[in-house]
Write an enzyme that holds these catalytic residues in place. Sequence first.
Site, short mmCIF file in Angstrom:
data_model
loop_
_atom_site.label_atom_id
_atom_site.label_comp_id
_atom_site.label_asym_id
_atom_site.label_seq_id
_atom_site.Cartn_x
_atom_site.Cartn_y
_atom_site.Cartn_z
CB CYS A 82 37.50 96.50 -29.18
SG CYS A 82 37.34 96.42 -27.39
CG HIS A 134 33.47 94.58 -28.29
ND1 HIS A 134 34.75 94.35 -28.73
CD2 HIS A 134 32.72 94.78 -29.41
CE1 HIS A 134 34.77 94.37 -30.06
NE2 HIS A 134 33.55 94.64 -30.49
CG ASN A 146 33.56 95.31 -34.10
OD1 ASN A 146 33.46 94.34 -33.38
ND2 ASN A 146 33.05 95.30 -35.33
#
Length: 177
Positions: A82, A134, A146
Amino acid sequence: MQKQQLETFRRIKIGSWIVLGALLMVLAACAGPSSRTGSQGANFQAVSVDPAQRGNVVLTALGLVDTPYRYGGNGPNQGFDCSGLVAYVFDDAVQRRLPHHTASIAKMSRPVSRRQLKAGDFVFFNTLNRPYSHMGIYIGNGQFVNAPSSGGRVRVDSLDNPYFARHFEAAGTLFMQ
């Protein structure tokens, strides 16, 4: 015979440690320290991006959809995690170097409320019982790009997805007001 059994046990034990290590890497995804203060040894200066560049960020991120996920990955040829995805997009789209570290990017960004999100802003999630574990790039209409997990691919997800809604932590921006 006992020597063969000990050797077999030793091999199984070593194999178990390798599997455990690999599993921990998969679970770690692109997680960083448990606060917004991690810098992972890099010295990154404050970044301000011209709001006219928001479209470049979104188009670059969307162009990477379907790229494979790879822990530690930071390029389209090897795949992305990510923070590697975010760092690559900002370097490519607006020539701004960012750390390959979610918590460090969070620290660099200016907080914005979820209601004030604009295309190109960051969305941060607590997915591993650790803050800023994240992140993605908001593209508008409640959606973000993402690199979600091992075995996956870069994709578009919704902030209203029950998983992401439950784990949403914060939003931030590098764009000037």
